[in-house]
Design an enzyme around this catalytic site. Structure first.
Site, PDB file in Angstrom:
ATOM      1  N   GLN A  10      32.881  24.850   8.654  1.00 19.11           N
ATOM      2  CA  GLN A  10      34.390  24.231   8.869  1.00 19.11           C
ATOM      3  C   GLN A  10      34.785  23.508   7.241  1.00 19.11           C
ATOM      4  O   GLN A  10      35.837  23.927   7.118  1.00 19.11           O
ATOM      5  CB  GLN A  10      34.275  23.070   9.573  1.00 19.11           C
ATOM      6  CG  GLN A  10      35.517  22.575  10.046  1.00 19.11           C
ATOM      7  CD  GLN A  10      35.393  20.785  10.586  1.00 19.11           C
ATOM      8  OE1 GLN A  10      34.396  20.296  10.350  1.00 19.11           O
ATOM      9  NE2 GLN A  10      36.613  20.393  10.981  1.00 19.11           N
TER      10      GLN A  10
ATOM     11  N   ILE B 262      35.826  15.200  10.187  1.00 24.22           N
ATOM     12  CA  ILE B 262      36.848  16.043   9.516  1.00 24.22           C
ATOM     13  C   ILE B 262      37.759  16.802  10.327  1.00 24.22           C
ATOM     14  O   ILE B 262      37.285  17.408  11.293  1.00 24.22           O
ATOM     15  CB  ILE B 262      36.522  17.010   8.581  1.00 24.22           C
ATOM     16  CG1 ILE B 262      35.223  16.123   7.697  1.00 24.22           C
ATOM     17  CG2 ILE B 262      37.370  17.614   7.823  1.00 24.22           C
ATOM     18  CD1 ILE B 262      35.825  15.060   6.990  1.00 24.22           C
TER      19      ILE B 262
ATOM     20  N   TYR C 238      20.459  14.084  13.347  1.00 14.55           N
ATOM     21  CA  TYR C 238      21.726  14.276  12.326  1.00 14.55           C
ATOM     22  C   TYR C 238      21.600  12.949  11.389  1.00 14.55           C
ATOM     23  O   TYR C 238      21.677  13.120  10.161  1.00 14.55           O
ATOM     24  CB  TYR C 238      23.161  14.252  13.034  1.00 14.55           C
ATOM     25  CG  TYR C 238      23.996  14.550  12.242  1.00 14.55           C
ATOM     26  CD1 TYR C 238      24.461  15.720  11.438  1.00 14.55           C
ATOM     27  CD2 TYR C 238      25.183  13.580  11.975  1.00 14.55           C
ATOM     28  CE1 TYR C 238      25.420  16.019  10.640  1.00 14.55           C
ATOM     29  CE2 TYR C 238      26.187  13.898  11.039  1.00 14.55           C
ATOM     30  CZ  TYR C 238      26.363  15.183  10.424  1.00 14.55           C
ATOM     31  OH  TYR C 238      27.467  15.168   9.764  1.00 14.55           O
TER      32      TYR C 238
ATOM     33  N   ILE D 257      25.202  33.044   5.173  1.00 10.14           N
ATOM     34  CA  ILE D 257      24.001  33.350   5.699  1.00 10.14           C
ATOM     35  C   ILE D 257      24.376  34.605   6.715  1.00 10.14           C
ATOM     36  O   ILE D 257      25.628  34.770   7.142  1.00 10.14           O
ATOM     37  CB  ILE D 257      23.480  32.138   6.646  1.00 10.14           C
ATOM     38  CG1 ILE D 257      24.510  31.659   7.582  1.00 10.14           C
ATOM     39  CG2 ILE D 257      22.757  30.993   5.823  1.00 10.14           C
ATOM     40  CD1 ILE D 257      23.934  30.954   8.786  1.00 10.14           C
TER      41      ILE D 257
HETATM   42  N1  SER Z   1      31.513  15.500  12.222  1.00 12.20           N
HETATM   43  C1  SER Z   1      30.101  15.001  12.459  1.00 12.20           C
HETATM   44  C2  SER Z   1      29.726  14.982  13.636  1.00 12.20           C
HETATM   45  O1  SER Z   1      30.390  14.688  14.687  1.00 12.20           O
HETATM   46  C3  SER Z   1      29.826  13.656  11.796  1.00 12.20           C
HETATM   47  O2  SER Z   1      30.025  13.634  10.488  1.00 12.20           O
HETATM   48  O3  SER Z   1      28.537  15.591  13.772  1.00 12.20           O
END
Ligand code: SER
Length: 334
Positions: free
Chosen positions: A28, A189, A159, A51
């Site tokens: 993205q 984003i 994450y 990749i």
């Molecule tokens: N856009 C990311 C997510 O939603 C967060 O940084 O995992």
């Protein structure tokens, strides 16, 4: 190849040109960052690292060099850096928050084992490194309103765990080995070129596609769920401006809070409905996404980024909405 290296070394000495490797160049952020870097530094100076199964296509493939650069493969990264005489790496390889919960081991392998490869190659070959962190690096016990630059970071998602580790490991390589590592904590984003996948903030992209396609939008988060968001042009500008900043001004490195807008689902819905009056939205809450979103900041304080390297966003919710609708209508022939 020889000609390429020679031309670049002449450019480096005469014009201070960079040779940049973007790892994750078909994702993205990577797909648009690579094109923006090519505009600024010259097509042949920006190598799209991809990749297997996610090869560059279209203008990304045609405008400049590309190389197989799987972040989990140390030799591949080192070969790419040596071949193209790379001095700056934008490392965008990662699994987003929701998908990382179902594949935690893979998220760690890409995010941290991969980062280790990148940092080691950077240390050995003198490269600067940008590896983004995220709003996901914060957790439930972080102050949620105007989240400070330096505060509690105890996320409970894989994450988040990998993003906090990214920040620490990147700072470690800077203080211990002098590697020029810098990063921002990206909000969600929003973009119209390559869709995100498996993130908690994806709804804020999906909602525009639904509006332009004339579909009813099913929102996975409940009313009132506030999160920081940012339009892609501002996100690209942040990454590049930070990497260009005078290091003397940087008190922080990994990673800077950056912010431009914070909204809840009903606010982005209203912003779109202003331009698409019959647009409809219903709520169908996804418990995993909701719990992740609830653990993240409502809005971050980005004053350190503003003071230390002049961060300043251009887009707010309304100007982003106008641009997103226009671009998506053209892209989807609507
Ligand atoms: N856009 C990311 C997510 O939603 C967060 O940084 O995992």
């Amino acid at each position: 190849m020889r000609a390429f290296k020679k031309r670049n070394s002449i450019n480096i000495s005469l014009f201070g040109m960079k040779n940049i490797l973007v790892i994750g160049a078909t994702g993205q952020i990577g797909s648009e960052l690579t094109m923006e870097l090519r505009k600024r530094y010259g097509n042949e100076h920006v190598v799209a690292g991809y990749i297997k199964g996610a090869e560059p296509k279209g203008e990304l493939k045609e405008t400049g060099p590309s190389v197989l650069a799987d972040v989990t493969d140390f030799d591949a990264i080192e070969t790419a850096v040596k071949t193209y005489n790379i001095d700056t790496i934008y490392n965008l390889a990662a699994l987003l928050s929701v998908v990382a919960e179902s594949k935690p081991r893979l998220a760690w392998k890409i995010g941290i084992d991969g980062l280790w490869n990148v940092l080691e190659v950077a240390r050995m070959h003198g490269c600067a490194v940008f590896t983004p962190s995220s709003i996901g690096s914060f957790g439930e016990n972080t102050p949620h309103v105007m989240t400070p630059q330096d505060t509690i970071q105890r996320p409970r998602t894989m994450y988040g765990v990998s993003k906090v580790t990214t920040e620490l490991l990147s700072d470690y390589y800077h203080t211990k080995y002098g590697v020029d590592t810098r990063a921002v904590r990206f909000p969600g984003i929003i973009s119209n070129v390559t869709p995100p996948g498996g993130g908690t903030t994806d709804y804020a992209v999906d909602i525009y596609y639904a509006a332009v396609r004339g579909e009813k939008f099913v929102c996975p988060l409940k009313e009132g769920t506030l999160m920081d968001m940012m339009y892609m042009p501002d996100a690209l500008n942040a990454a590049i401006t930070l990497m260009e900043a005078d290091p003397a001004g940087l008190k922080h490195r990994n990673a800077f809070n950056i912010a431009s807008m914070s909204f809840a689902p009903e606010t982005i819905y209203a912003a779109i409905k202003k331009y698409v009056p019959d647009f409809e939205m219903v709520y169908e809450v996804d418990p995993l996404k909701q719990s992740i979103a609830d653990s993240w900041p409502d809005c971050m304080d980005d004053s350190c980024a503003r003071e230390e390297w002049g961060w300043k966003p251009q887009y707010d919710l309304d100007s982003m909405t106008v641009d997103m609708l226009e671009k998506l209508r053209a892209k989807l022939n609507k």
